[in-house]
Design a protein around this motif. Structure first.
Motif, PDB file in Angstrom:
ATOM      1  N   ALA A 138       5.780   8.996 -11.689  1.00  0.00           N
ATOM      2  CA  ALA A 138       5.836   9.697 -12.972  1.00  0.00           C
ATOM      3  C   ALA A 138       5.071  11.010 -12.837  1.00  0.00           C
ATOM      4  O   ALA A 138       4.437  11.273 -11.811  1.00  0.00           O
ATOM      5  CB  ALA A 138       5.226   8.843 -14.079  1.00  0.00           C
ATOM      6  N   TYR A 139       5.137  11.798 -13.897  1.00  0.00           N
ATOM      7  CA  TYR A 139       4.406  13.057 -13.944  1.00  0.00           C
ATOM      8  C   TYR A 139       3.673  13.160 -15.270  1.00  0.00           C
ATOM      9  O   TYR A 139       4.199  12.764 -16.306  1.00  0.00           O
ATOM     10  CB  TYR A 139       5.359  14.250 -13.785  1.00  0.00           C
ATOM     11  N   ALA A 140       2.457  13.689 -15.225  1.00  0.00           N
ATOM     12  CA  ALA A 140       1.684  13.924 -16.443  1.00  0.00           C
ATOM     13  C   ALA A 140       2.300  15.104 -17.195  1.00  0.00           C
ATOM     14  O   ALA A 140       3.142  15.831 -16.648  1.00  0.00           O
ATOM     15  CB  ALA A 140       0.226  14.221 -16.088  1.00  0.00           C
TER      16      ALA A 140
ATOM     17  N   PRO B  30       1.653  15.013 -10.473  1.00  0.00           N
ATOM     18  CA  PRO B  30       2.323  13.770 -10.075  1.00  0.00           C
ATOM     19  C   PRO B  30       1.380  12.576 -10.207  1.00  0.00           C
ATOM     20  O   PRO B  30       0.180  12.688  -9.968  1.00  0.00           O
ATOM     21  CB  PRO B  30       2.699  14.012  -8.613  1.00  0.00           C
ATOM     22  N   LEU B  31       1.930  11.435 -10.622  1.00  0.00           N
ATOM     23  CA  LEU B  31       1.162  10.207 -10.767  1.00  0.00           C
ATOM     24  C   LEU B  31       1.678   9.167  -9.782  1.00  0.00           C
ATOM     25  O   LEU B  31       2.869   8.872  -9.764  1.00  0.00           O
ATOM     26  CB  LEU B  31       1.275   9.660 -12.192  1.00  0.00           C
ATOM     27  N   THR B  32       0.767   8.612  -8.996  1.00  0.00           N
ATOM     28  CA  THR B  32       1.150   7.518  -8.109  1.00  0.00           C
ATOM     29  C   THR B  32       1.263   6.248  -8.942  1.00  0.00           C
ATOM     30  O   THR B  32       0.807   6.200 -10.088  1.00  0.00           O
ATOM     31  CB  THR B  32       0.091   7.299  -7.007  1.00  0.00           C
ATOM     32  N   ARG B  33       1.825   5.239  -8.360  1.00  0.00           N
ATOM     33  CA  ARG B  33       1.974   3.960  -9.059  1.00  0.00           C
ATOM     34  C   ARG B  33       0.603   3.443  -9.508  1.00  0.00           C
ATOM     35  O   ARG B  33       0.436   2.980 -10.626  1.00  0.00           O
ATOM     36  CB  ARG B  33       2.655   2.942  -8.139  1.00  0.00           C
ATOM     37  N   THR B  34      -0.406   3.566  -8.650  1.00  0.00           N
ATOM     38  CA  THR B  34      -1.754   3.103  -8.973  1.00  0.00           C
ATOM     39  C   THR B  34      -2.322   3.884 -10.153  1.00  0.00           C
ATOM     40  O   THR B  34      -2.858   3.299 -11.099  1.00  0.00           O
ATOM     41  CB  THR B  34      -2.683   3.250  -7.751  1.00  0.00           C
ATOM     42  N   THR B  35      -2.205   5.196 -10.123  1.00  0.00           N
ATOM     43  CA  THR B  35      -2.721   6.031 -11.204  1.00  0.00           C
ATOM     44  C   THR B  35      -1.975   5.766 -12.495  1.00  0.00           C
ATOM     45  O   THR B  35      -2.579   5.675 -13.570  1.00  0.00           O
ATOM     46  CB  THR B  35      -2.603   7.531 -10.828  1.00  0.00           C
ATOM     47  N   TYR B  36      -0.674   5.618 -12.393  1.00  0.00           N
ATOM     48  CA  TYR B  36       0.152   5.352 -13.575  1.00  0.00           C
ATOM     49  C   TYR B  36      -0.259   4.040 -14.241  1.00  0.00           C
ATOM     50  O   TYR B  36      -0.419   3.968 -15.458  1.00  0.00           O
ATOM     51  CB  TYR B  36       1.624   5.322 -13.162  1.00  0.00           C
ATOM     52  N   LYS B  37      -0.470   3.005 -13.424  1.00  0.00           N
ATOM     53  CA  LYS B  37      -0.903   1.712 -13.971  1.00  0.00           C
ATOM     54  C   LYS B  37      -2.260   1.848 -14.659  1.00  0.00           C
ATOM     55  O   LYS B  37      -2.495   1.261 -15.723  1.00  0.00           O
ATOM     56  CB  LYS B  37      -0.977   0.661 -12.868  1.00  0.00           C
TER      57      LYS B  37
ATOM     58  N   SER C  16       0.829  -1.198   0.000  1.00  0.00           N
ATOM     59  CA  SER C  16       0.000   0.000   0.000  1.00  0.00           C
ATOM     60  C   SER C  16       0.870   1.256   0.000  1.00  0.00           C
ATOM     61  O   SER C  16       0.605   2.215  -0.720  1.00  0.00           O
ATOM     62  CB  SER C  16      -0.911   0.004   1.221  1.00  0.00           C
ATOM     63  N   TYR C  17       1.915   1.231   0.790  1.00  0.00           N
ATOM     64  CA  TYR C  17       2.850   2.361   0.860  1.00  0.00           C
ATOM     65  C   TYR C  17       3.495   2.607  -0.506  1.00  0.00           C
ATOM     66  O   TYR C  17       3.576   3.732  -0.972  1.00  0.00           O
ATOM     67  CB  TYR C  17       3.912   2.063   1.915  1.00  0.00           C
ATOM     68  N   GLN C  18       3.911   1.520  -1.166  1.00  0.00           N
ATOM     69  CA  GLN C  18       4.567   1.647  -2.463  1.00  0.00           C
ATOM     70  C   GLN C  18       3.598   2.102  -3.544  1.00  0.00           C
ATOM     71  O   GLN C  18       3.982   2.808  -4.467  1.00  0.00           O
ATOM     72  CB  GLN C  18       5.215   0.328  -2.867  1.00  0.00           C
ATOM     73  N   GLU C  19       2.332   1.706  -3.446  1.00  0.00           N
ATOM     74  CA  GLU C  19       1.339   2.103  -4.443  1.00  0.00           C
ATOM     75  C   GLU C  19       1.122   3.612  -4.449  1.00  0.00           C
ATOM     76  O   GLU C  19       0.691   4.176  -5.433  1.00  0.00           O
ATOM     77  CB  GLU C  19       0.007   1.384  -4.207  1.00  0.00           C
ATOM     78  N   ASN C  20       1.418   4.267  -3.333  1.00  0.00           N
ATOM     79  CA  ASN C  20       1.209   5.707  -3.233  1.00  0.00           C
ATOM     80  C   ASN C  20       2.462   6.510  -3.559  1.00  0.00           C
ATOM     81  O   ASN C  20       2.438   7.734  -3.476  1.00  0.00           O
ATOM     82  CB  ASN C  20       0.670   6.063  -1.848  1.00  0.00           C
ATOM     83  N   ASP C  21       3.544   5.838  -3.929  1.00  0.00           N
ATOM     84  CA  ASP C  21       4.758   6.537  -4.340  1.00  0.00           C
ATOM     85  C   ASP C  21       4.503   7.253  -5.667  1.00  0.00           C
ATOM     86  O   ASP C  21       3.819   6.734  -6.539  1.00  0.00           O
ATOM     87  CB  ASP C  21       5.919   5.555  -4.560  1.00  0.00           C
ATOM     88  N   ILE C  22       5.078   8.417  -5.823  1.00  0.00           N
ATOM     89  CA  ILE C  22       5.005   9.120  -7.101  1.00  0.00           C
ATOM     90  C   ILE C  22       6.055   8.510  -8.019  1.00  0.00           C
ATOM     91  O   ILE C  22       7.234   8.460  -7.682  1.00  0.00           O
ATOM     92  CB  ILE C  22       5.232  10.633  -6.920  1.00  0.00           C
TER      93      ILE C  22
END
Length: 88
Positions: free
Chosen positions: A46-48, A53-60, A38-44
Motif C-alpha cells: 500500500a501507499y500512505a 510505500p508501506l510494507t506488509r509489516t508497516t501496513y499491519k 520474511s520476503y513477503q513481509e517486505n513487499d510493498i
C-alpha cells in the motif's frame, strides 16, 4: 541476456528448488518457510497519503494503531466531519 534465457533460468531454478523441498526434512522446510514469510513481509502492499510505500509489516502496524485509536474514541464521525468541512 534474452527473455527466453531468463525464463528458462527461472524455470530450472524453480525445478531445482522443488526437488530440494520435496526431499527436505522438517528443519529445512521451516527455514524455507521463514525465508518466504520474511520476503513477503517486505513487499510493498500500500501507499500512505503522501505516497510513502508501506510494507506488509508497516501496513499491519498502521491498521493495529487505527484500531486502537477507534477503541480510545479518537475518531470523528462522518456527520461531524461534514459539519466541519462546511467551515473550510
Amino acid at each position: 541476456m534474452s527473455i527466453k534465457t531468463i525464463i528458462m533460468g527461472a524455470l530450472e531454478l524453480r525445478d531445482s528448488v522443488l526437488e530440494y523441498i520435496n526431499t527436505a526434512d522438517e528443519r529445512l522446510l521451516k527455514v524455507v518457510k521463514a525465508v518466504i514469510e520474511s520476503y513477503q513481509e517486505n513487499d510493498i502492499v500500500a501507499y500512505a497519503i503522501d505516497g510513502t510505500p508501506l510494507t506488509r509489516t508497516t501496513y499491519k502496524a498502521e491498521l493495529q494503531e487505527a484500531k486502537e485509536e477507534i477503541k480510545r474514541g479518537e475518531y470523528i464521525s462522518q456527520e461531524d466531519l461534514e459539519k466541519e468541512s462546511n467551515n473550510w
